[in-house]
Design an enzyme around this catalytic site. Structure first.
Site, short mmCIF file in Angstrom:
data_model
loop_
_atom_site.label_atom_id
_atom_site.label_comp_id
_atom_site.label_asym_id
_atom_site.label_seq_id
_atom_site.Cartn_x
_atom_site.Cartn_y
_atom_site.Cartn_z
N ASP A 189 19.31 -34.84 20.73
CA ASP A 189 19.31 -34.21 19.39
C ASP A 189 18.50 -32.93 19.35
OD1 ASP A 189 20.99 -35.90 18.13
OD2 ASP A 189 19.55 -36.68 16.69
N ASP B 288 -3.63 -1.56 5.56
CA ASP B 288 -4.09 -1.13 6.88
C ASP B 288 -5.60 -1.04 6.99
OD1 ASP B 288 -4.55 1.04 5.28
OD2 ASP B 288 -3.20 2.41 6.34
N ASP C 81 -8.26 -3.77 2.51
CA ASP C 81 -7.06 -4.57 2.26
C ASP C 81 -7.19 -6.01 2.78
OD1 ASP C 81 -5.52 -2.41 1.14
OD2 ASP C 81 -5.27 -1.65 3.17
N ASP D 41 0.85 -1.17 0.00
CA ASP D 41 0.00 0.00 0.00
C ASP D 41 0.90 1.24 0.00
OD1 ASP D 41 -2.34 1.48 0.14
OD2 ASP D 41 -2.33 1.52 2.32
#
Length: 861
Positions: free
Chosen positions: A707, A609, A613, A325
């Site tokens: 491990d 934002d 979106d 944006d």
């Protein structure tokens, strides 16, 4: 699917649309047909169903089978450990899934609780969910709009639509009907939309759409159907897991069959097969990857990137396209004066001359014809007027002091139809009217011009010069204000006085790029990442910003949403790489753009934002929301939230993601090469009809305890700047290349060789328990040392022997645990003499020495 959404237009022939509102009977009829004004969502899986789904993975199924068989064979400890690991991984997966399903809840929170409408000839307040189409909304400053509606009356009505359009400036609304259907949402001046906020003025509007038919409802629908992507690491681990599971199953069946044919006891044959399965499957792999990613998120949080979805950390390293944006991400989200035009000359924002009366008057009058102010570190007012206040402060002028000294005694407010405002001040012994507004509207009202040599009658040549300067500013993406004034006789202010003005100058402003953005874009390009701008703003502004920061090199690379709407999905996919800037786009356009880049084989990040979106954030491989200016809807739909809203933070996150992927891959290589060593030893013993070299508990001890810590430590290897010189990994690239698999096999054979030597030496003592203990101890210690080999492709003597202290801590803990087992005879360990212990330690160092020597000779730094 090519989504083509058109604005809904009301039928203004209906009497209730132009009268005093709907009757109760009409409301009842419409509600039966339309339902309530609320967002709907599909039924989601419960936490229980999600938890059960975690057990469908092929490797998990094999582990469960191994646990059951171990229990039948009396290895209850092994069964408990395996099932504990499986349950832990399932719980982690469930928690992450449930957290991700919150987007629509935040979207619903935007709905206004009540609405003021005309009903039965009266103005009443009702719950917003009871609004129907045809209702007439009464709109005032401070209201949230609860439905999409067409303006019937507007009195300086201004609406903040930033959550829908991405534009920070309020939109001016009027009742002039717009008939075009292909106009962008941000340009629909005759409509108000659900979820927007009235910042000024008042008006009436007839409801044209409610619930899921509103623009915000369409976004909700897109959110529901936007599929969250599996991360590249998840996909590669799933693919690798299937191949590994099939291979393990085949090998176990072959070994079991060979043992049965040779006449070995059925129980012993099962034990061999189970040992092989336990040796081959990296039981703690899922947990280790989760833990490493969790540590990575903590580091990134310190660098202003909050990771909401754990595996998004790794996805960052695969990004090949960043769709960003503009407002607030690439720019400062703050209108700032850039240039001036005065006395026939253009000046930069820092080029006005102190002591020049004309320049000082331009600044001072910009502060007087202005309602904005700064107080207590806060900026209050219209962003355009705040820009004038800030430029005044840059030259030492305080807006409050100037207004106190030059008292305002009247005003004619801004009106969207007039496009300018005037204020009247007592300046000295005179009354002066100052007018500020759009250049093309003010020029016809100007009769003179102020110059360095005094006030002169305005000529046609000067008018043309002013217009050229203003258009040049506008072509550069700047917003242009004209400033003029006149001395007036004391009287009641009126519009008739806004004539015969003296032109003072033009002030051009814009929301400028962030200082660090240009470098961040250059870093992206160098790293093989394509930066793309997607914005709801006008094309000309988008081109100007994109050109400044290096996203765009040619204006032909910019396209508008209305042009995208004309393209079919296949055509858009074929042309998507031609464009670097997408302006005036809608939520539907954004999701199509993201999908088109993905269909070209790219891993796509999307920043945003606003509510508009959110669908694209969810569709992207990784959605990045703004933490400071972002809506909760955008944050919930995203994988990552930026606490500083900076584009450069995304680039840092990409670097971290790439480094983390390397570290995770190295950790997995460590686990697999160690497990390969164990597999080779078990197969060797099976083929030669030797006793079982390991108990399942031995292998679980190694895989889950000794491990796990080195694998986590490898995952914490310090990040390297070299990763940003590499190109993004191919989306379809497997977890390991043929060369990687060859290296894993070779390292496994080295570890297996020394383990077999220790095992055969133990067998010579004619005590199978000693042989098993020596094989177990050698394998464990060799794998602990192998952790240093897997830190990097380079030798640890080049990257720094002590640059990763976590590896040393993990190694020491592993050695202590191993010696506790040997000292106290845990896990059926036999007592070993000094010679046998010396052989174990000596043999375990051999693979480490060989591998490090090879890296020093053959691997260049």
């Amino acid at each position: 699917m090519n989504v083509m959404l058109k604005p809904v237009r009301p039928n203004l022939d209906e009497p209730q649309a132009i009268g005093q509102g709907l009757s109760d009977e009409e409301v009842t009829i419409r509600r039966k047909k339309e339902g309530f004004n609320e967002l709907q969502e599909e039924k989601r899986k419960g936490a229980g169903a999600v938890f059960i789904d975690q057990f469908k993975d092929f490797l998990v199924i094999i582990l469960n089978i191994a646990a059951v068989i171990s229990a039948f064979l009396g290895e209850v400890e092994s069964s408990i450990v395996i099932l504990t690991v499986v349950l832990l991984n399932a719980a982690l997966g469930t928690v992450q899934h449930v957290k991700a399903e919150k987007s629509l809840s935040s979207l619903k929170a935007l709905a206004a609780p009540t609405a003021t409408v005309w009903r039965n000839g009266q103005v009443v307040q009702i719950p917003s969910r009871e609004v129907v189409t045809g209702d007439i909304l009464v709109i005032n400053a401070g209201d949230y709009i609860c439905a999409d509606a067409r303006i019937l009356e507007s009195h300086s009505l201004q609406v903040n639509e930033s959550s829908l359009t991405g534009e920070s400036l309020p939109a001016e609304k009027n009742e002039k009907f717009i008939s075009a259907d292909d106009i962008a949402l941000g340009d629909r001046k005759d409509m108000v939309f659900s979820g927007s906020f009235v910042t000024g003025g008042r008006g009436k509007a007839v409801v044209t759409a409610i619930g899921m038919d509103t623009e915000i409802g369409k976004i909700a629908d897109l959110l529901e159907h936007a599929k969250e992507k599996s991360t590249p690491l998840q996909e590669r681990l799933d693919q690798f897991g299937k191949v590994l599971a099939i291979g393990i199953t085949v090998i176990c069946l072959i070994v079991f069959g060979l043992d049965v044919v040779r006449g070995r006891e059925l129980t012993d044959s099962f034990m061999f097969a189970v040992s092989l399965a336990v040796a081959a499957i990296p039981e703690a792999l899922g947990s280790i990857v989760t833990i490493v990613l969790a540590f990575g998120t903590q580091k990134m949080a310190k660098e202003n990137a909050i990771i909401r979805k754990l595996h998004a950390v790794e996805t960052l390293g695969n990004i090949s396209v960043i769709c960003s944006d503009k407002t607030g991400t690439l720019t400062q989200n703050k209108m700032t004066v850039q240039k001036f035009y005065a006395d026939g000359k253009v000046f930069g924002h820092d080029q006005l001359q102190p002591g020049n009366q004309h320049h000082e008057k331009l600044l001072r009058m910009g502060l007087l014809c202005n309602d904005a102010m700064t107080a207590g570190g806060q900026e209050i007012g219209d962003p355009t007027e705040i820009a004038l206040v800030n430029i005044g402060k840059q030259y030492g002028l305080d807006e409050l002091a100037e207004r106190e000294r030059n008292q305002r005694i009247g005003e004619i407010p801004f009106d969207s139809r007039r496009k300018f405002m005037s204020t009247i001040h007592r300046i000295g012994h005179k009354q002066v009217m100052i007018t500020k507004g759009a250049m093309d509207v003010l020029i016809p009202r100007i009769s003179s011009i102020e110059t360095a040599s005094g006030i002169r009658t305005l000529t046609l040549q000067q008018i043309e010069s002013i217009r050229q300067a203003g258009h040049a500013f506008a072509d550069g993406g700047l917003r242009v204000l004209a400033l003029a004034y006149k001395e007036i006789v004391p009287t009641i202010p009126g519009m008739a006085q806004e004539e015969g003005l003296t032109f003072l100058g033009l002030i051009a402003m814009m929301d400028p790029p962030r200082e660090e953005t240009e470098q961040a874009v250059a870093d992206c390009v160098r790293a093989g990442i394509r930066p793309v701008m997607i914005t709801g703003d006008h094309k000309i502004t988008a081109i100007a910003i994109a050109g400044q920061i290096g996203i765009l090199t040619d204006p032909s690379e910019a396209v508008e949403g209305k042009d995208i709407e004309k393209l079919a999905d296949e055509e858009l996919r074929n042309r998507i790489e031609q464009f670097s800037v997408y302006a005036r786009v809608s939520p539907e356009h954004k999701i199509r753009i993201v999908r088109a880049w993905q269909e070209k084989g790219n891993v796509v990040a999307m920043t945003g934002d606003g509510v508009n979106d959110a669908p694209a954030l969810k569709q992207a491989d990784i959605g990045v929301a703004m933490g400071m200016a972002g809506t909760e809807v955008a944050k919930d739909a995203s994988s990552m939230v930026l606490t500083d809203d900076h584009f450069s933070t995304i680039v840092k996150a990409v670097s971290n993601g790439r480094s983390m992927y390397h570290n995770i891959k190295n950790a997995i290589q460590f686990l697999l090469s160690g497990n390969a060593g164990a597999i080779f030893v078990v197969i060797y013993a099976s083929l030669l009809a030797l006793p079982v070299p390991f108990l399942p508990a031995h292998l679980l001890f190694i895989n889950l305890l000794t491990d796990s810590l080195p694998a986590i430590a490898i995952g914490l290897e310090p990040h390297s700047k070299k990763v940003m010189k590499e190109k993004p990994r191919d989306k379809d690239e497997g977890l390991f290349s043929k060369r990687d698999i060859g290296q894993i096999t070779l390292e496994g054979l080295l570890i297996a060789s020394v383990t077999i030597i220790a095992f055969r030496y133990g067998l010579s003592a004619e005590n199978p328990a000693v042989a098993t203990t020596m094989a177990f101890a050698t394998l464990c210690l060799a794998r602990l040392l192998h952790g240093f080999n897997c830190r990097s492709k380079e030798s640890i003597f080049r990257i720094g022997l002590f640059s990763n202290i976590a590896c040393w801590i993990a190694f020491l803990i592993g050695v202590i645990l191993l010696n506790l087992v040997l000292t106290f005879g845990l896990f059926n360990a036999a007592a070993l003499d000094k010679e046998q212990l010396s052989i174990i330690y000596g043999l375990a160092f051999v693979p480490f020495v060989i591998i490090q020597t090879g890296k020093l000779i053959f691997v260049k730094s």
